[in-house]
Design a protein around this motif. Structure first.
Motif, PDB file in Angstrom:
ATOM      1  N   CYS A  46       0.823  -1.208   0.000  1.00 38.81           N
ATOM      2  CA  CYS A  46       0.000   0.000   0.000  1.00 38.81           C
ATOM      3  C   CYS A  46       0.859   1.260   0.000  1.00 38.81           C
ATOM      4  O   CYS A  46       0.514   2.248  -0.656  1.00 38.81           O
ATOM      5  CB  CYS A  46      -0.949  -0.007   1.193  1.00 38.81           C
ATOM      6  N   ASN A  48       3.727   1.594  -1.442  1.00 36.81           N
ATOM      7  CA  ASN A  48       4.141   1.747  -2.841  1.00 36.81           C
ATOM      8  C   ASN A  48       2.999   2.272  -3.698  1.00 36.81           C
ATOM      9  O   ASN A  48       3.213   3.090  -4.597  1.00 36.81           O
ATOM     10  CB  ASN A  48       4.663   0.427  -3.396  1.00 36.81           C
ATOM     11  N   ASP A  49       1.772   1.800  -3.428  1.00 41.77           N
ATOM     12  CA  ASP A  49       0.609   2.287  -4.183  1.00 41.77           C
ATOM     13  C   ASP A  49       0.364   3.772  -3.942  1.00 41.77           C
ATOM     14  O   ASP A  49      -0.030   4.503  -4.855  1.00 41.77           O
ATOM     15  CB  ASP A  49      -0.642   1.481  -3.825  1.00 41.77           C
ATOM     16  N   LEU A  54      -1.789   5.572  -6.727  1.00 43.13           N
ATOM     17  CA  LEU A  54      -2.964   4.706  -6.819  1.00 43.13           C
ATOM     18  C   LEU A  54      -3.884   4.842  -5.619  1.00 43.13           C
ATOM     19  O   LEU A  54      -5.071   4.514  -5.703  1.00 43.13           O
ATOM     20  CB  LEU A  54      -2.523   3.249  -6.983  1.00 43.13           C
TER      21      LEU A  54
END
Length: 91
Positions: A46, A48-49, A54
């Motif tokens: 998450c 990284n998202d 994102l």
């Protein structure tokens, strides 16, 4: 920072959780932004998202507001207040 609940606050994954600042701490306010209302525990996926765009700040802010029992605009107002404070208070 130690996360007491080793569960991602976004997806619920259990394990290693990293603190993420909703507003970067290096924007004028320094350590004043190392506060609960500006932090969320995220798993590496998450996190990284978020970095990839994102998951948005607004999405994370909703989770933090719910956790803290506050309205999103209250959190934003406090963060902006802290960002505007001078670096050193007068003696």
């Amino acid at each position: 920072m130690t996360i007491k609940n080793p569960q991602c606050e976004w997806c619920g994954a259990v394990g290693l959780v990293h603190p993420h600042h909703l507003w970067p701490r290096n924007i004028a306010a320094g350590g004043r932004l190392n506060i609960r209302i500006n932090l969320i525990g995220l798993c590496s996926v998450c996190h990284n998202d978020v970095q990839a765009g994102l998951i948005t700040r607004i999405d994370l802010l909703a989770v933090v507001a719910n956790r803290e029992g506050m309205m999103q605009d209250q959190i934003e107002a406090e963060i902006w207040r802290l960002r505007k404070e001078p670096d050193h208070a007068p003696a």
